[in-house]
Design an enzyme around this catalytic site. Sequence first.
Site, PDB file in Angstrom:
ATOM      1  N   GLY A 233       0.823  -1.205   0.000  1.00  0.00           N
ATOM      2  CA  GLY A 233       0.000   0.000   0.000  1.00  0.00           C
ATOM      3  C   GLY A 233       0.851   1.245   0.000  1.00  0.00           C
ATOM      4  N   THR A 237       0.854   4.883   5.000  1.00  0.00           N
ATOM      5  CA  THR A 237       0.271   3.816   5.812  1.00  0.00           C
ATOM      6  C   THR A 237       1.343   2.830   6.251  1.00  0.00           C
ATOM      7  OG1 THR A 237      -1.828   4.038   4.622  1.00  0.00           O
ATOM      8  CG2 THR A 237      -1.488   2.019   5.866  1.00  0.00           C
ATOM      9  N   GLU A 255       5.658  -3.404   0.886  1.00  0.00           N
ATOM     10  CA  GLU A 255       5.845  -2.901  -0.472  1.00  0.00           C
ATOM     11  C   GLU A 255       4.988  -1.659  -0.606  1.00  0.00           C
ATOM     12  OE1 GLU A 255       4.466  -3.858  -4.689  1.00  0.00           O
ATOM     13  OE2 GLU A 255       6.184  -5.193  -4.375  1.00  0.00           O
ATOM     14  N   CYS A 289       1.570   0.234  -8.452  1.00  0.00           N
ATOM     15  CA  CYS A 289       2.730   0.745  -7.716  1.00  0.00           C
ATOM     16  C   CYS A 289       3.923   1.033  -8.621  1.00  0.00           C
ATOM     17  CB  CYS A 289       3.119  -0.218  -6.605  1.00  0.00           C
ATOM     18  SG  CYS A 289       3.394  -1.911  -7.155  1.00  0.00           S
TER      19      CYS A 289
END
Length: 500
Positions: A233, A237, A255, A289
Amino acid sequence: MNIHTPHRSRHALNWVGGEWMGADTIRGSINPATYEVIGTYAEGGVETVEAAIAAAKRAMHETDWVHDRKLRARVLDNLADAFERNRGELIKILCTENGKIQGEASFEVDLCAPSLRYFAGIARTEAGRVVDSRPGRIAMMMRQPMGVAGIIVPWNSPIILTVRSLAPALAAGCAVIVKVPGKSAQIASTLSQIFSNVTALPRGVINVFTDETGDGAKHLVASPEVPIISFTGSTGTGRAIALSAAPHFKRVGLELGGKTPSIVFDDADLDLALPILEKSATVFAGQFCVTGQRVIVQEGIADEFRKRFAERLRAVKVGPAADLSSDMGPMIDRENVERVDNLVERAIAQGAQAIVRGGPVVEGPLSKGAFFRPAFLEVSDPTMPIVQEETFGPVVTMQRFATEQEAVALANDSIYGLGASIWTRDLSKALRIAPRIEAGMVWINEWGALGEDTEEGGCKQSGLGRLNGMAAIEDFTEIRTITLNPGLMDNEVWPDAGAR
């Protein structure tokens, strides 16, 4: 709360200890392409997590799961078979709830079975090592599961990102608790149905709950009974998770965000590069990502690249998965469309040149959904937020460079270090530059080459640890050294040991 509530196809329940578990709070699921309500789901919270922790601990202490590698391998193979049998249903729910066009949904689902089979092989073969530490002494380094693993999954690729952490955790002998966001509740329900039909899987080894508010996830991370957290995420966070996990010295695999640079040299094959870089910017509507958010182009071909890339982005057909001619689906919701549009608008106000403005679809049938046409901006100031901050949408910036040194400096001018690509016909140049790029994954004349047998992960603020490949097992195991001193062979007892 009723743990024995029968499961219904359009009401997604949590799956804990092999039972369907409801909740007091019920929320709705939508199709982001149409904003039609497609179902409801039970919001899992602290009570759900406590039940899942208890179930996972029972599975590790009261079944053969931890100690039977062949059982774990068989379950992983059975899961792979189940994913293949349910391929059509998984693709359908990804298209419906996640907004992916059919080719992208198929790509995601088809990554799962090979990953599960790869880690079935790891479960069968990776048991540790034995050394003769000195004459008469044997030391056995045995891999042991660390304990219950919490897996926190994002909404952008919820099926493969569940499997990517789940497969090595199961191979290691962990029981797992998977937290899925509310935006993927129907996907989580479909996964849970698949898990529930694998008869070799002991109850409580896999537990799945949906949590939109984050209360359940926070409790999972803070619990001293969950020594491993595997999170995919945002960087923000991930930082909060690391802080919460620190008091218990948990193993944390992260990750996180990325701002992938694509370095395009004068000698690059643009016929090869352009379609791949277009897809790198638009796949999953830019919600990936390693989205190719930054193109860094050498001056000699910058104008040609700019023209041809702009033409390709303008031609991208935005539309729902139901339209097989769609090139890019919707974003996950209208709030994210507004967020990304505000980022583009701010960048233009700060001096970025809009080569392709893109933006929300505000007219016609698509205006009901969360559609955003790709944007392409040229910038000269590398400190601008649009260059430095993860956009998580179909927005690409272009920067120009003159020398190799300048290209590397621009690529590395980021807090992130997840992926990067290099485009050149000069292989020696590519291999000279690739080790200097501060990223966990560097692709030469390609992008997004991911597989179950190659490690994935980042450096800097893109995370900790690696998933996929041999290294993935490290996040879920610890080495226990057992030393045995059986004594040297007594020649008086075995005087003719070598004779026949």
